[in-house]
Write a protein that holds these residues in place. Sequence first.
Motif, short mmCIF file in Angstrom:
data_model
loop_
_atom_site.label_atom_id
_atom_site.label_comp_id
_atom_site.label_asym_id
_atom_site.label_seq_id
_atom_site.Cartn_x
_atom_site.Cartn_y
_atom_site.Cartn_z
N ALA A 700 0.84 -1.30 0.14
CA ALA A 700 -0.04 0.08 0.15
C ALA A 700 0.92 1.12 -0.12
N ARG A 701 2.15 1.18 0.35
CA ARG A 701 2.89 2.22 0.53
C ARG A 701 3.65 2.18 -0.79
N LEU A 702 3.79 1.35 -1.67
CA LEU A 702 4.56 1.30 -2.86
C LEU A 702 4.22 2.20 -4.08
N PRO A 704 3.52 3.60 -7.73
CA PRO A 704 3.40 2.92 -9.20
C PRO A 704 4.73 2.71 -9.88
N GLY A 705 4.75 1.52 -10.28
CA GLY A 705 6.27 1.17 -10.83
C GLY A 705 7.21 0.74 -9.96
N GLY A 706 7.17 0.83 -8.65
CA GLY A 706 7.99 0.50 -7.63
C GLY A 706 8.04 -1.04 -7.57
N VAL A 707 9.32 -1.26 -6.74
CA VAL A 707 9.63 -2.67 -6.57
C VAL A 707 9.61 -2.98 -5.01
N LEU A 708 9.11 -4.11 -4.82
CA LEU A 708 9.19 -4.64 -3.01
C LEU A 708 10.06 -5.92 -3.04
N TYR A 709 11.18 -6.04 -2.50
CA TYR A 709 11.92 -7.16 -2.26
C TYR A 709 11.81 -7.73 -0.83
#
Length: 756
Positions: A700-702, A704-709
């Motif tokens: 929810a904090r990412l 648009p176009g972001g990446v979570l590892y």
Amino acid sequence: MSDRFELFLTCPKGLEGLLIEEAVGLGLEEAREHTSAVRGMADMETAYRLCLWSRLANRVLLVLKRFPMKDAEDLYHGVLDIDWADHMVPDGSLAVEFSGHGSGIDNTHFGALKVKDAIVDKLRTPTGERPSIDKINPDLRIHLRLDRGEAILSLDLSGHSLHQRGYRLQQGAAPLKENLAAAILIRAGWPRIAAEGGALTDPMCGVGTFLVEGAMIAADMAPNLNRELWGFTTWLGHVPALWKKLHTEASERAAIGMNKPPLWIRGYEADPRLIQPARNNIERAGLSHWIKVYQGEVGTFEPRPDQNQKGLVICNPPYGERLGDEASLLYLYQNLGERLRQACMGWEAAVFTGAPDLGKRMGIRSHKQYSFWNGALPCKLLLIKVNPDQFVTGERRTPEQRQAEREQAAYDQAPTEPQERQYNKNGNPIKPAPAPAPVVEQARLSEGGQMFANRLQKNLKQLGKWAKREGVDCYRVYDADMPEYSMAIDLYHDWVHVQEYAAPKSIDPEKASARMFDALAAIPQALNIDKSRVVVKRRERQSGTKQYERQSAQGKFTEVSEGGVKLLVNLTDYLDTGLFLDHRPMRMRIQKEAAGKRFLNLYCYTATASVHAAKGGARTTTSVDLSKTYLDWARRNFSLNGFSDKNRLEQGDVMAWLEASRDEFDLIFIDPPTFSNSKRMEGIFDVQRDHVQLLDLAMARLAPGGVLYFSNNFRKFVLEDNLSERYAVEEISDKTLDPDFARNAKIHRAWKITAR
């Protein structure tokens, strides 16, 4: 009263054989051994002599009466039957000790109360006078022992325990009782050596107990000569003239002994805080002109410069029970053995230890071993003649000795896999064992140790080239490659960090311990690292508050580097070092992808990934963790690299922080603990149970176009299937392992998650 009495002499467990020899020598007749006691017959003069001269007894008990006992009423009336007016005045003070159980008495306090009631009732006067209770310094100390239905009622002639000589008002962390120290000296042959004019030295003397007891033996000084209060001092059966005669004789003998040329008695102690307490104890014993104490490490102590002088080296080195994992003390014992071989040729040595396996690693065979108990801890006294034919290391080893070393190696069982990492409660990391002491010479390796060294050298040759090429100076060189040697070994520049994985209960502890010692002997040689730079810890499942306690507070940080980033590690104070080596590829990935991005690091630990992000040109970094300790460490990591203004450090529960946050981030990294129940967070975090909620909050904090590892090292972890219905999920575990962790593909798992 009778001219002859039955006496019970109590002593620490294991000293009975020595005590009966001593007691018979002092006049005890019809002597017999019991568990932790000796029994016999004696007159009053002998009873006094035993109180004054026994170096080994705890108490001298004069038996007043034996009687059968079926219940508490029998106990009361049996005690009441004594004519107590022969022993104390009605308004005197009293203390009662009760031991044993049965005959309807299962509580020693209740038994002591019945004995006290009987004595008080017997002595109570018509005017109401009666004995009072004084547990510290009573006029009369009574002991009742219940043994298989028989009550043995005794008067304690000694008062306070005889091991309390009065000189040792200051002591170290793990003190040895005076009578146990005397017993060890006697078993080691010190009376014979002293009579021959021999020397005495203790290279780990603490507050000087061995030295004082040894000097008193050599000077013919009664161990309790200076005691002022006795259990018989105010006893009405006391014979002052007889006692004065014996005390005067003992004083004269001590004066003669002290006027002789003093023997060479020296102590050495590494801890400067113990030097003055040791000297104070020696002065109180009146032996300052006999005993000298100096500050010095085991590796530097020297016996008397006169090469013709021989004597006894005696010591009680730490063996792990109180001072940490015994494996980390291997080098201390090796160093002691080396000093004996180098500086004490022709001497005798006595090493008292609760870890006999460590004693075997000194490189000298013991010709005799005796069993003792130090409190509840079983111990061994190793007696050694420091001669070349007793050496089992170095060039003087015989073929038979080499064969004996080979026979020590056994590789018939495999240990468990390494335990999962766990973050700690309140940010107070899990405690390690203390760092080992340095050793001067390289010990000859056993067959198993040489095999282990060969594997380390092979790994070092292969990985060293890769590490140099990649600019990495901290990496894992060994991770339980050989199942018999279950440990992880990491290089941190010019330091070695060893984590011993706890063996399962199915493994013979002696075999596991022997393998660990073989490995520790091999590590410095194989990696060409000084032994003082080897740090040993034991990693095992922790429970209760134990996992949250910090053991060391050295505060020593070492600077290491990877990928152009400088980071601080602490190898001694915590179980983990501040840098998870297996996440190096993930940190490098973050560095490459961070340019111009807003980076969020959850459960950030010491924020090493955030420092990499800043190095890669991140627009901002935000790092969240519950631990103030880790966040302070993170702040130092940023400062070390010149980063500060755009890097936020947030202390708080990650889940609560995410729920409250409204910020957006382009790059997020989450490496949560397997489990956490910190009192500063609501509820309990369990990565398997809670990872879906965690990832939903983070996504929810990412932006648009972001990446979570996302990664974790829980070996049984299963990513929830329904996550792939909401997000694009790609497992990248095999892409996040460098060559130093290729042998342990299960060290962690990792996923790349983006919005659909």
